[in-house]
Scaffold this active site. Structure first.
Site, PDB file in Angstrom:
ATOM      1  N   GLU A  26     -53.267 -53.788  43.430  1.00  0.00           N
ATOM      2  CA  GLU A  26     -54.013 -53.891  42.176  1.00  0.00           C
ATOM      3  C   GLU A  26     -53.525 -52.849  41.177  1.00  0.00           C
ATOM      4  O   GLU A  26     -52.896 -51.841  41.553  1.00  0.00           O
ATOM      5  CB  GLU A  26     -55.505 -53.705  42.424  1.00  0.00           C
ATOM      6  CG  GLU A  26     -55.864 -52.320  42.896  1.00  0.00           C
ATOM      7  CD  GLU A  26     -57.346 -52.009  42.749  1.00  0.00           C
ATOM      8  OE1 GLU A  26     -57.814 -51.978  41.600  1.00  0.00           O
ATOM      9  OE2 GLU A  26     -58.008 -51.793  43.774  1.00  0.00           O
ATOM     10  N   LYS A  86     -59.884 -53.198  31.934  1.00  0.00           N
ATOM     11  CA  LYS A  86     -59.909 -53.812  33.255  1.00  0.00           C
ATOM     12  C   LYS A  86     -60.043 -55.317  33.072  1.00  0.00           C
ATOM     13  O   LYS A  86     -60.734 -55.775  32.162  1.00  0.00           O
ATOM     14  CB  LYS A  86     -61.095 -53.307  34.066  1.00  0.00           C
ATOM     15  CG  LYS A  86     -61.033 -51.858  34.470  1.00  0.00           C
ATOM     16  CD  LYS A  86     -62.261 -51.505  35.314  1.00  0.00           C
ATOM     17  CE  LYS A  86     -62.259 -50.052  35.723  1.00  0.00           C
ATOM     18  NZ  LYS A  86     -63.453 -49.713  36.543  1.00  0.00           N
ATOM     19  N   VAL A 106     -59.958 -55.848  41.802  1.00  0.00           N
ATOM     20  CA  VAL A 106     -59.808 -56.466  43.124  1.00  0.00           C
ATOM     21  C   VAL A 106     -59.922 -57.982  43.004  1.00  0.00           C
ATOM     22  O   VAL A 106     -59.106 -58.732  43.553  1.00  0.00           O
ATOM     23  CB  VAL A 106     -60.865 -55.919  44.104  1.00  0.00           C
ATOM     24  CG1 VAL A 106     -60.906 -56.765  45.379  1.00  0.00           C
ATOM     25  CG2 VAL A 106     -60.574 -54.466  44.452  1.00  0.00           C
ATOM     26  N   ASP A 138     -76.873 -56.557  39.445  1.00  0.00           N
ATOM     27  CA  ASP A 138     -75.536 -55.996  39.278  1.00  0.00           C
ATOM     28  C   ASP A 138     -74.765 -56.107  40.586  1.00  0.00           C
ATOM     29  O   ASP A 138     -75.007 -55.351  41.533  1.00  0.00           O
ATOM     30  CB  ASP A 138     -75.645 -54.535  38.829  1.00  0.00           C
ATOM     31  CG  ASP A 138     -74.315 -53.975  38.350  1.00  0.00           C
ATOM     32  OD1 ASP A 138     -73.304 -54.691  38.422  1.00  0.00           O
ATOM     33  OD2 ASP A 138     -74.299 -52.819  37.891  1.00  0.00           O
ATOM     34  N   SER A 140     -70.665 -56.956  42.030  1.00  0.00           N
ATOM     35  CA  SER A 140     -69.268 -57.112  41.653  1.00  0.00           C
ATOM     36  C   SER A 140     -68.789 -58.545  41.856  1.00  0.00           C
ATOM     37  O   SER A 140     -69.119 -59.205  42.842  1.00  0.00           O
ATOM     38  CB  SER A 140     -68.400 -56.165  42.483  1.00  0.00           C
ATOM     39  OG  SER A 140     -67.029 -56.428  42.252  1.00  0.00           O
ATOM     40  N   ALA A 141     -67.963 -58.998  40.919  1.00  0.00           N
ATOM     41  CA  ALA A 141     -67.330 -60.311  41.049  1.00  0.00           C
ATOM     42  C   ALA A 141     -66.324 -60.341  42.195  1.00  0.00           C
ATOM     43  O   ALA A 141     -65.891 -61.428  42.602  1.00  0.00           O
ATOM     44  CB  ALA A 141     -66.629 -60.684  39.744  1.00  0.00           C
ATOM     45  N   ASP A 142     -65.979 -59.155  42.737  1.00  0.00           N
ATOM     46  CA  ASP A 142     -65.071 -59.126  43.893  1.00  0.00           C
ATOM     47  C   ASP A 142     -65.606 -60.005  45.018  1.00  0.00           C
ATOM     48  O   ASP A 142     -64.846 -60.726  45.678  1.00  0.00           O
ATOM     49  CB  ASP A 142     -64.921 -57.697  44.432  1.00  0.00           C
ATOM     50  CG  ASP A 142     -64.232 -56.756  43.464  1.00  0.00           C
ATOM     51  OD1 ASP A 142     -63.776 -57.210  42.404  1.00  0.00           O
ATOM     52  OD2 ASP A 142     -64.174 -55.552  43.773  1.00  0.00           O
ATOM     53  N   LYS A 159     -67.384 -48.036  47.999  1.00  0.00           N
ATOM     54  CA  LYS A 159     -67.798 -46.685  47.637  1.00  0.00           C
ATOM     55  C   LYS A 159     -69.250 -46.440  48.036  1.00  0.00           C
ATOM     56  O   LYS A 159     -70.090 -47.327  47.940  1.00  0.00           O
ATOM     57  CB  LYS A 159     -67.610 -46.460  46.139  1.00  0.00           C
ATOM     58  CG  LYS A 159     -66.147 -46.410  45.717  1.00  0.00           C
ATOM     59  CD  LYS A 159     -66.024 -46.075  44.242  1.00  0.00           C
ATOM     60  CE  LYS A 159     -64.555 -45.928  43.844  1.00  0.00           C
ATOM     61  NZ  LYS A 159     -63.822 -47.208  43.872  1.00  0.00           N
TER      62      LYS A 159
END
Length: 302
Positions: A26, A86, A106, A138, A140-142, A159
């Site tokens: 990435e 990003k 990612v 909230d 992540s789209a990951d 994390k």
């Protein structure tokens, strides 16, 4: 697999065509994850680490609107030295229409790797479910992207500022298999362990490759997440880690930071409060993941 809208570096295209070992990398870790000029040196070092294993590196980014798999030196320098956004999957058509460059997350990296036939992807840590997501939604789209991106993703977990338990629940709900690499415990990025155990583990790159082959054989379009802990000798001291995180969350509350601004605030606070120690661990775990990804890619190629 070729896509007319994606630029593939000739070296990467040849390796894919020949079934040789390729690893996607990435670009957000270069553009946003490390300070200059350390970021450019790290980007080059990750690629050299793979070349030393006879693996072709494919750093992915958007260059002047074009998704690009495998960067030339001037493109890598652009990602490292210019202030660029990003780019997740939803941002790719906007960047294309505007002719802008962007660093792939990612999600976008896995998406583009899968589109072009790159089977292994090394990153630092996955995005996940954020703390308080039951109110903010909230996430992540990951996570949702990995449900439809058939690649091996090597990461050091997520994390510890995120909700690790909720992230693992979402991965299960999305039918994304997760295996620990020589561990039964899900790692927490800067730390090699968390309080969450894993159902499955693999103890070598060949075993990870076999799991991915089996995943593809059953017709799944999901990624395989290989959770690779940072080596104990290179991990952040847990007591120091916990103390810095407590200060970071307290500072966010005191300053009224909310929603999508919370995680960037926390991460920047942690870098400063740790005196750069968190960045040192970032680099260590990223190198560790790149190295393992190269071994898995070679196993798949063989």
């Amino acid at each position: 697999m070729q896509d007319a809208g994606i630029k593939i570096h000739p070296e990467v295209a040849a390796a894919i065509s020949e079934g040789a070992a390729v690893v996607a990398l990435e670009s957000t870790i270069i553009s946003h994850g490390l300070p200059r000029p350390q970021n450019l040196l790290a980007g080059r070092a990750f690629e050299e680490l793979l070349r030393a294993q006879n693996v072709v590196p494919a750093t992915i980014a958007v260059i002047d609107g074009t998704p690009t798999v495998g960067l030339a030196e001037d493109e890598l320098e652009l990602i490292a030295n210019e202030d660029i956004p990003k780019a997740s999957v939803r941002d790719l058509p906007i960047l294309r229409a505007k002719g802008l460059s962007g660093a792939t997350t990612v999600a976008a990296t896995a998406y583009l790797a899968a589109k072009t036939g790159v089977k292994v992807f090394a990153t630092g840590g996955l995005g996940g479910v954020h703390r308080g997501a039951s109110e903010t939604f909230d996430e992540s789209a990951d996570l949702t992207t990995l449900a439809s991106a058939p690649v091996v993703v090597v990461s050091a977990g997520v994390k510890s500022v995120l909700d690790i338990g909720a992230t693992l629940e979402r991965l299960e709900s999305l039918s994304i298999p997760v295996v620990g690499y020589r561990t039964d415990i899900f790692p927490a990025f800067w730390l090699p362990t968390s309080e969450f155990s894993l159902d499955w583990r693999v103890d070598g790159p060949g075993e990870a490759a076999e799991v991915f082959r089996a995943l593809q054989a059953q017709g799944s379009k999901s990624a395989l997440v290989v959770a690779n802990p940072v080596p104990n000798a290179e991990a952040w001291d847990k007591a120091e880690h916990d103390a810095v995180l407590e200060k970071a969350f307290a500072a966010a509350d005191a300053q009224g930071v909310r929603g999508k601004e919370v995680t960037p605030f926390l991460l920047q606070f942690i870098v400063e409060a740790s005196g750069g120690r968190s960045l040192e661990v970032n680099l260590s775990l990223a190198r560790n993941n790149v190295s393992l990804a190269g071994e898995i890619a070679r196993s798949l190629a063989n």
